[in-house]
Scaffold this motif. Sequence first.
Motif, mmCIF file in Angstrom:
data_model
loop_
_atom_site.group_PDB
_atom_site.id
_atom_site.type_symbol
_atom_site.label_atom_id
_atom_site.label_comp_id
_atom_site.label_asym_id
_atom_site.label_seq_id
_atom_site.Cartn_x
_atom_site.Cartn_y
_atom_site.Cartn_z
ATOM 1 N N CYS A 289 34.783 30.052 30.528
ATOM 2 C CA CYS A 289 33.853 29.442 29.565
ATOM 3 C C CYS A 289 32.471 30.076 29.558
ATOM 4 C CB CYS A 289 33.735 27.941 29.823
ATOM 5 S SG CYS A 289 32.771 27.532 31.300
ATOM 6 N N GLY A 290 32.174 30.917 30.535
ATOM 7 C CA GLY A 290 30.876 31.585 30.586
ATOM 8 C C GLY A 290 29.771 30.815 31.286
ATOM 9 N N ALA A 291 30.078 29.635 31.816
ATOM 10 C CA ALA A 291 29.067 28.831 32.512
ATOM 11 C C ALA A 291 28.664 29.498 33.831
ATOM 12 C CB ALA A 291 29.605 27.434 32.787
ATOM 13 N N SER A 292 27.423 29.289 34.237
ATOM 14 C CA SER A 292 26.949 29.763 35.533
ATOM 15 C C SER A 292 27.228 28.695 36.575
ATOM 16 C CB SER A 292 25.445 30.033 35.478
ATOM 17 O OG SER A 292 25.171 31.091 34.598
ATOM 18 N N PHE A 293 27.610 29.134 37.757
ATOM 19 C CA PHE A 293 27.883 28.193 38.852
ATOM 20 C C PHE A 293 27.713 28.924 40.174
ATOM 21 C CE2 PHE A 293 31.797 30.335 37.969
ATOM 22 C CZ PHE A 293 32.431 30.505 39.198
ATOM 23 N N GLY A 294 27.541 28.155 41.233
ATOM 24 C CA GLY A 294 27.390 28.730 42.556
ATOM 25 C C GLY A 294 28.727 28.911 43.243
ATOM 26 N N CYS A 295 28.893 30.064 43.876
ATOM 27 C CA CYS A 295 30.095 30.365 44.649
ATOM 28 C C CYS A 295 29.633 30.824 46.021
ATOM 29 C CB CYS A 295 30.911 31.461 43.964
ATOM 30 S SG CYS A 295 32.262 32.105 44.983
ATOM 31 N N ALA A 296 30.009 30.112 47.061
ATOM 32 C CA ALA A 296 29.538 30.444 48.409
ATOM 33 C C ALA A 296 29.956 31.855 48.818
ATOM 34 C CB ALA A 296 30.062 29.420 49.413
ATOM 35 N N MET A 297 31.152 32.268 48.432
ATOM 36 C CA MET A 297 31.599 33.611 48.796
ATOM 37 C C MET A 297 30.794 34.681 48.060
ATOM 38 S SD MET A 297 35.708 33.211 49.183
ATOM 39 C CE MET A 297 35.890 34.943 49.550
ATOM 40 N N ALA A 298 30.630 34.523 46.752
ATOM 41 C CA ALA A 298 29.888 35.508 45.958
ATOM 42 C C ALA A 298 28.404 35.520 46.330
ATOM 43 C CB ALA A 298 30.057 35.220 44.474
ATOM 44 N N VAL B 210 44.972 38.245 34.449
ATOM 45 C CA VAL B 210 44.677 39.442 35.219
ATOM 46 C C VAL B 210 43.289 39.361 35.834
ATOM 47 C CG1 VAL B 210 44.432 41.953 35.041
ATOM 48 C CG2 VAL B 210 46.186 40.770 33.706
ATOM 49 N N ASP B 211 42.386 38.641 35.182
ATOM 50 C CA ASP B 211 41.011 38.531 35.644
ATOM 51 C C ASP B 211 40.962 37.792 36.968
ATOM 52 O OD1 ASP B 211 38.307 38.342 35.939
ATOM 53 O OD2 ASP B 211 37.951 37.181 34.122
ATOM 54 N N ALA B 212 40.454 38.444 37.999
ATOM 55 C CA ALA B 212 40.399 37.830 39.323
ATOM 56 C C ALA B 212 39.114 37.048 39.550
ATOM 57 C CB ALA B 212 40.554 38.913 40.392
ATOM 58 N N SER B 213 38.292 36.899 38.519
ATOM 59 C CA SER B 213 37.042 36.165 38.658
ATOM 60 C C SER B 213 37.294 34.674 38.796
ATOM 61 C CB SER B 213 36.154 36.400 37.432
ATOM 62 O OG SER B 213 35.821 37.752 37.326
ATOM 63 N N CYS B 214 36.339 34.009 39.407
ATOM 64 C CA CYS B 214 36.443 32.560 39.595
ATOM 65 C C CYS B 214 36.172 31.813 38.293
ATOM 66 C CB CYS B 214 35.422 32.104 40.629
ATOM 67 S SG CYS B 214 35.761 32.669 42.290
ATOM 68 N N TRP B 215 36.654 30.596 38.257
ATOM 69 C CA TRP B 215 36.346 29.662 37.179
ATOM 70 C C TRP B 215 35.328 28.669 37.717
ATOM 71 C CZ3 TRP B 215 41.722 28.093 34.789
ATOM 72 C CH2 TRP B 215 42.233 29.179 34.082
ATOM 73 N N CYS B 216 34.534 28.094 36.818
ATOM 74 C CA CYS B 216 33.545 27.087 37.205
ATOM 75 C C CYS B 216 34.269 25.812 37.646
ATOM 76 C CB CYS B 216 32.597 26.806 36.049
ATOM 77 S SG CYS B 216 33.359 25.944 34.649
ATOM 78 N N PRO B 217 33.558 24.892 38.300
ATOM 79 C CA PRO B 217 34.194 23.659 38.753
ATOM 80 C C PRO B 217 34.895 22.891 37.629
ATOM 81 C CG PRO B 217 32.051 23.880 39.789
ATOM 82 C CD PRO B 217 32.166 24.994 38.768
ATOM 83 N N ALA B 218 34.285 22.819 36.451
ATOM 84 C CA ALA B 218 34.888 22.046 35.355
ATOM 85 C C ALA B 218 36.179 22.697 34.867
ATOM 86 C CB ALA B 218 33.894 21.900 34.207
ATOM 87 N N CYS B 219 36.165 24.004 34.647
ATOM 88 C CA CYS B 219 37.370 24.690 34.154
ATOM 89 C C CYS B 219 38.497 24.650 35.180
ATOM 90 C CB CYS B 219 37.053 26.142 33.787
ATOM 91 S SG CYS B 219 36.141 26.327 32.237
ATOM 92 N N LEU B 220 38.169 24.877 36.453
ATOM 93 C CA LEU B 220 39.210 24.860 37.474
ATOM 94 C C LEU B 220 39.783 23.456 37.642
ATOM 95 C CD1 LEU B 220 40.873 26.436 39.465
ATOM 96 C CD2 LEU B 220 39.064 26.102 41.165
#
Length: 64
Positions: free
Chosen positions: A7-16, A37-47
């Motif tokens: 969704c393009g939202a910004s969020f905090g990721c402890a690993m990143a 294929v995208d290995a990027s994380c999803w924000c809390p809402a999307c996940l």
Amino acid sequence: MSTCSRCGASFGCAMADGLDAPCWCVALPPVVAVPGVDASCWCPACLARHIASQQSSPVLPASD
């Protein structure tokens, strides 16, 4: 800060962010991998929505 690949939202990721603490996502049930294929994380809402949709889908028995 990370950007949700869904969704393009910004969020905090402890690993990143290089924090010495578990990421927020470890509190969610590990029921599915993020699809695609995208290995990027999803924000809390999307996940959370994705996990909920997978948990509400009926599981069909394997056919022989």
